[in-house]
Design an enzyme around this catalytic site. Structure first.
Site, PDB file in Angstrom:
ATOM      1  N   GLN A   1       0.835  -1.199   0.000  1.00  0.00           N
ATOM      2  CA  GLN A   1       0.000   0.000   0.000  1.00  0.00           C
ATOM      3  C   GLN A   1       0.868   1.246   0.000  1.00  0.00           C
ATOM      4  O   GLN A   1       0.596   2.214  -0.691  1.00  0.00           O
ATOM      5  CB  GLN A   1      -0.884   0.041   1.246  1.00  0.00           C
TER       6      GLN A   1
ATOM      7  N   VAL B   1      -6.360   6.792  -3.849  1.00  0.00           N
ATOM      8  CA  VAL B   1      -5.561   5.721  -3.235  1.00  0.00           C
ATOM      9  C   VAL B   1      -5.726   5.822  -1.727  1.00  0.00           C
ATOM     10  O   VAL B   1      -5.593   6.898  -1.152  1.00  0.00           O
ATOM     11  CB  VAL B   1      -4.060   5.864  -3.598  1.00  0.00           C
ATOM     12  N   ALA B   2      -6.034   4.686  -1.101  1.00  0.00           N
ATOM     13  CA  ALA B   2      -6.230   4.697   0.342  1.00  0.00           C
ATOM     14  C   ALA B   2      -4.911   4.980   1.048  1.00  0.00           C
ATOM     15  O   ALA B   2      -3.851   4.547   0.594  1.00  0.00           O
ATOM     16  CB  ALA B   2      -6.778   3.352   0.785  1.00  0.00           C
TER      17      ALA B   2
ATOM     18  N   HIS C   1      -8.091  -3.617   0.749  1.00  0.00           N
ATOM     19  CA  HIS C   1      -7.327  -4.731   0.198  1.00  0.00           C
ATOM     20  C   HIS C   1      -6.466  -5.403   1.264  1.00  0.00           C
ATOM     21  O   HIS C   1      -6.060  -6.541   1.117  1.00  0.00           O
ATOM     22  CB  HIS C   1      -6.466  -4.254  -0.975  1.00  0.00           C
TER      23      HIS C   1
ATOM     24  N   ASP D   1     -10.279  -6.402  -7.044  1.00  0.00           N
ATOM     25  CA  ASP D   1     -10.526  -5.534  -8.190  1.00  0.00           C
ATOM     26  C   ASP D   1     -10.755  -6.439  -9.391  1.00  0.00           C
ATOM     27  O   ASP D   1      -9.862  -7.171  -9.807  1.00  0.00           O
ATOM     28  CB  ASP D   1      -9.326  -4.610  -8.442  1.00  0.00           C
TER      29      ASP D   1
ATOM     30  N   GLU E   1     -15.978   3.202  -7.531  1.00  0.00           N
ATOM     31  CA  GLU E   1     -15.078   2.238  -8.179  1.00  0.00           C
ATOM     32  C   GLU E   1     -15.911   1.042  -8.600  1.00  0.00           C
ATOM     33  O   GLU E   1     -16.279   0.216  -7.774  1.00  0.00           O
ATOM     34  CB  GLU E   1     -13.991   1.765  -7.203  1.00  0.00           C
TER      35      GLU E   1
ATOM     36  N   HIS F   1     -14.312  -2.577  -7.817  1.00  0.00           N
ATOM     37  CA  HIS F   1     -13.865  -3.020  -6.490  1.00  0.00           C
ATOM     38  C   HIS F   1     -15.022  -3.679  -5.732  1.00  0.00           C
ATOM     39  O   HIS F   1     -15.989  -3.025  -5.363  1.00  0.00           O
ATOM     40  CB  HIS F   1     -13.341  -1.804  -5.713  1.00  0.00           C
TER      41      HIS F   1
END
Ligand code: ZN
Length: 439
Positions: free
Chosen positions: A315, A345-346, A353, A360, A404, A407
């Site tokens: 990540q 983006v987290a 995830h 995804d 998204e 996702h």
């Protein structure tokens, strides 16, 4: 020859031409310098504001461990691998020698310390390390089980009866099990056993064998540690789905149990796994495959998984790469690049995830998933298989994420069906349950 007293005609022509060329070059240089200055005045110079640059001071990055002879939860590296190997050789540790000081390693260090009269704090400091690597280090001995211990018979999935009842009661007492005491060794019991094993440095196979039971019924058995890890397992044993977002990040050390390598595990005639060694939690992967089989039966094929489980390290590199990209391509300052990145983006630690339950889904060689028949099918049917379309357009304010289409997140059928029928995103759904008092 008219040489004397003057310059030849040819000479004059050369001089004139050279002078002209020099003048032209000078004017051009001046003009481009002016253009540069104009541009520079408009383009914001990247300002260095380190306080807003979260990523450079992220404590998750295990890069700086300046004290070489003190290891504890979160430590990583070759020394930890050696430590694990030594603990393993002495019989205290049966997990992987992966160089990461997790709960299993900590538990093993504690057992070692307890047996050697040291303060059993699970931190491998100078005195622990000295004893551990000494010739006199003692091998692991199991404390003799109390008389109440059920005879050491192996218990595993599918077993029933009085012994399973006792096992469940003991696991519940220690906080590992929250299901029914029904004497049925089902998935919930298995997950509780795995969790117990992980936390006690035992082989996490979900089977209550001799060694597991010996530790479970002894003084060495410790109550469940309150880390997000149990939640990942509970989410698959009928309790609430695990919520991961900016308000509820996961622990750096979080690692979901029961990951499978999708590249090997999944039927390649149903789905293409885009990147080798993509991992996912077994139950979610099983349901994904069941779903894609149903899609195939409906005539919808050509599926791809382009992402599943992501560790905190992954990540962080994805986040960093995106920030750099914004800085390089859009000329943004670092602070601006970070906030632009956070829209899609987290933040490391807040990615779904990380749970191993998010996937995804894409179509090979197709950039716009949303316009595909696969997308239509997925959005219509995924709910029947325990998945939700996690980030939807009408919920952007609540989830904090732009929609998204690709996702999906596994939450279990009993939850996904309600979320579909009532049009609730995970945040709303959990909130509703809390207000109804059904935690
Ligand atoms: Zn995703």
């Amino acid at each position: 020859m008219r040489k004397k007293g003057g310059v030849s005609l040819l000479g004059w022509i050369v001089i004139t031409a050279l002078t002209g060329a020099i003048a032209f070059v000078c004017v051009s240089l001046w003009a481009s310098r002016q253009a540069y200055l104009r541009e520079a005045a408009v383009t914001p110079t990247p300002s260095i504001t380190p306080r807003t640059v979260r990523i450079t001071e992220d404590p998750a990055r295990p890069t700086s461990t300046p004290t070489p002879r003190l290891f504890q939860s979160g430590s990583v590296g070759i020394e930890i691998k050696q430590l694990q190997e030594r603990l393993k050789a002495l019989g205290y540790y049966s997990g992987e020698t992966d160089g990461e000081y997790g709960a299993g390693t900590k538990a093993a260090v504690e057992s070692f310390q307890a047996l050697h009269g040291l303060d059993a704090d699970g931190v491998a400091g100078e005195s622990t390390l000295t004893l551990l690597y000494a010739q006199s280090a003692q091998a692991f001995r199991e404390t003799p089980a109390p008389t109440a211990t059920p005879e050491s018979k192996l218990l595993s999935t599918g077993d029933q009866g009085e012994k399973v009842v006792r096992l469940q009661q003991r696991l519940q007492e220690l906080g590992f099990y929250s299901g029914k005491i029904d004497g049925d060794y089902g998935k919930g019991t298995r997950n509780a056993v795995i969790l117990f094993q992980r936390q006690h440095g035992l082989d996490a196979d979900g089977i209550a064998g001799e060694k597991t039971q010996a530790v479970l019924y002894s003084d060495q058995a410790k109550p469940v540690e309150v880390t997000p890890t149990p939640e990942a397992i509970q989410v698959l044993s009928g309790s609430l789905p695990l919520l991961v977002n900016r308000q509820y990040p996961l622990d750096d050390g979080f690692a979901p149990a029961d990951l499978v390598n999708m590249s090997d595990y999944c039927d390649s005639s149903l789905v293409k796994i885009k990147y080798k060694d993509t991992m996912g939690v077994r139950e979610a992967v099983d349901m994904l495959m069941e779903m894609l089989q149903a899609a195939k039966d409906d005539g919808v094929t050509n599926w791809q998984v382009s992402a599943a489980y992501r560790s905190i390290k992954d990540q962080q590199s994805i986040f960093d790469a995106k920030v750099q990209d914004y800085m390089d391509k859009n000329g943004l300052s670092r602070a601006k690049a970070v906030s632009a990145t956070r829209k899609t983006v987290a933040d490391p630690g807040t990615s779904e995830h990380h749970t191993g339950l998010a996937f995804d889904i894409t179509v090979p060689n197709t950039s716009s998933f949303i316009s595909t028949e696969q997308c239509k099918w997925l959005h219509r049917h995924c709910w029947d298989y325990g998945f939700v379309v996690r980030y939807q357009k009408d919920k952007e304010d609540i989830t904090g994420f732009l929609a998204e289409a690709w996702h999906i997140r596994y939450v279990g059928k009993e939850h996904s069906a309600v979320m579909r029928d009532r049009n609730l995103c995970l945040e709303e759904y959990l909130d509703l349950l809390m207000r109804q008092g059904t935690p």
